[in-house]
Design a protein around this motif. Structure first.
Motif, mmCIF file in Angstrom:
data_model
loop_
_atom_site.group_PDB
_atom_site.id
_atom_site.type_symbol
_atom_site.label_atom_id
_atom_site.label_comp_id
_atom_site.label_asym_id
_atom_site.label_seq_id
_atom_site.Cartn_x
_atom_site.Cartn_y
_atom_site.Cartn_z
ATOM 1 N N ALA A 1 0.832 -1.213 0.000
ATOM 2 C CA ALA A 1 0.000 0.000 0.000
ATOM 3 C C ALA A 1 0.862 1.256 0.000
ATOM 4 C CB ALA A 1 -0.927 -0.009 1.213
ATOM 5 N N ILE A 2 1.896 1.278 0.822
ATOM 6 C CA ILE A 2 2.791 2.450 0.875
ATOM 7 C C ILE A 2 3.532 2.607 -0.450
ATOM 8 C CG2 ILE A 2 4.879 3.352 1.965
ATOM 9 C CD1 ILE A 2 3.766 2.214 4.617
ATOM 10 N N ALA A 3 3.977 1.518 -1.041
ATOM 11 C CA ALA A 3 4.660 1.581 -2.334
ATOM 12 C C ALA A 3 3.715 2.104 -3.408
ATOM 13 C CB ALA A 3 5.200 0.206 -2.725
ATOM 14 N N GLY A 4 2.449 1.742 -3.371
ATOM 15 C CA GLY A 4 1.455 2.235 -4.333
ATOM 16 C C GLY A 4 1.234 3.729 -4.203
ATOM 17 N N VAL A 5 1.130 4.210 -2.972
ATOM 18 C CA VAL A 5 0.953 5.650 -2.736
ATOM 19 C C VAL A 5 2.183 6.412 -3.226
ATOM 20 C CG1 VAL A 5 0.771 7.412 -0.931
ATOM 21 C CG2 VAL A 5 -0.676 5.378 -0.840
ATOM 22 N N PHE A 6 3.363 5.885 -2.948
ATOM 23 C CA PHE A 6 4.596 6.524 -3.396
ATOM 24 C C PHE A 6 4.660 6.578 -4.925
ATOM 25 C CE2 PHE A 6 9.072 6.148 -4.698
ATOM 26 C CZ PHE A 6 9.538 7.353 -4.207
ATOM 27 N N ALA A 7 4.327 5.469 -5.583
ATOM 28 C CA ALA A 7 4.356 5.425 -7.049
ATOM 29 C C ALA A 7 3.352 6.400 -7.648
ATOM 30 C CB ALA A 7 4.081 4.007 -7.538
ATOM 31 N N SER B 1 2.294 9.231 -6.285
ATOM 32 C CA SER B 1 2.771 10.607 -6.095
ATOM 33 C C SER B 1 3.909 10.924 -7.053
ATOM 34 C CB SER B 1 3.200 10.847 -4.650
ATOM 35 O OG SER B 1 4.324 10.067 -4.316
ATOM 36 N N VAL B 2 4.788 9.969 -7.311
ATOM 37 C CA VAL B 2 5.870 10.180 -8.280
ATOM 38 C C VAL B 2 5.270 10.380 -9.678
ATOM 39 C CG1 VAL B 2 7.793 9.036 -9.467
ATOM 40 C CG2 VAL B 2 7.670 9.006 -6.985
ATOM 41 N N GLY B 3 4.247 9.620 -10.013
ATOM 42 C CA GLY B 3 3.575 9.768 -11.306
ATOM 43 C C GLY B 3 2.942 11.135 -11.471
ATOM 44 N N MET B 4 2.322 11.649 -10.415
ATOM 45 C CA MET B 4 1.708 12.979 -10.475
ATOM 46 C C MET B 4 2.774 14.057 -10.655
ATOM 47 S SD MET B 4 -1.601 12.893 -10.245
ATOM 48 C CE MET B 4 -2.076 14.465 -9.567
ATOM 49 N N ILE B 5 3.872 13.942 -9.930
ATOM 50 C CA ILE B 5 4.954 14.926 -10.050
ATOM 51 C C ILE B 5 5.542 14.874 -11.454
ATOM 52 C CG2 ILE B 5 7.286 15.493 -9.271
ATOM 53 C CD1 ILE B 5 6.365 14.574 -6.451
ATOM 54 N N TRP B 6 5.774 13.680 -11.982
ATOM 55 C CA TRP B 6 6.317 13.537 -13.325
ATOM 56 C C TRP B 6 5.374 14.142 -14.360
ATOM 57 C CZ3 TRP B 6 4.526 10.980 -17.665
ATOM 58 C CH2 TRP B 6 5.413 10.931 -18.730
#
Length: 157
Positions: free
Chosen positions: A20-26, A28-33
């Motif tokens: 779940a934490i890895a999904g949230v991190f991915a 957020s990285v996608g949104m920033i990118w």
């Protein structure tokens, strides 16, 4: 006989939290990118639009004779046939970085020529206020198609 404590449930639960934490991190990285990518495309649109505006201004100012003309076609900016020698107001044609297409919107001049270009994208820009000089817009832009890169001899440079 001793019983061992059952740790299988704890390990499974820890793995679920990690996923779940890895999904949230991915995400957020996608949104920033995505935001940075759009910001880069906006900067490129401002540059390319400015190049078209300068080329149209050059074409207009270098009109032979006394009656100034706007180009009739964007290809006229690549090779000005009105001159004796080879005159290129624009070194190459550009694609619209927002739509990834060479199909630009055209701002028509009173004489029927082309006085500017704009993106045909209906996407909402990140930058809506305080746009650079080549984009004369007084109200916040709702879409990229409101960013007009046009030359008018009456406007300040």
């Amino acid at each position: 006989m001793q019983r061992r404590p059952n740790n299988a449930g704890f390990t499974y639960l820890a793995l679920l939290f990690f996923v779940a934490i890895a999904g949230v991190f991915a995400a957020s990285v996608g949104m920033i990118w995505s935001t940075e990518s759009q910001r880069g495309k906006e900067q490129l649109l401002i540059y390319v639009g400015g190049q078209y505006r300068k080329a149209i201004e050059s074409y207009y100012e270098k009109t032979p004779g006394t009656v100034k003309q706007y180009p009739k076609d964007l290809n006229d900016l690549l090779y000005d046939k009105r001159q004796a020698g080879t005159v290129r107001h624009l070194r190459r044609s550009y694609i619209d970085p927002i739509t990834d297409s060479a199909d630009w919107g055209i701002v028509h001049a009173p004489d029927g020529g082309i006085m500017g270009v704009y993106s045909k994208s209906q996407k909402r820009p990140l930058k809506t206020n305080h746009l650079p000089v080549p984009i004369p817009i007084s109200t916040p832009a709702e879409t990229y198609s409101q960013w007009r890169f046009a030359f008018s001899p009456n406007s300040s440079k």
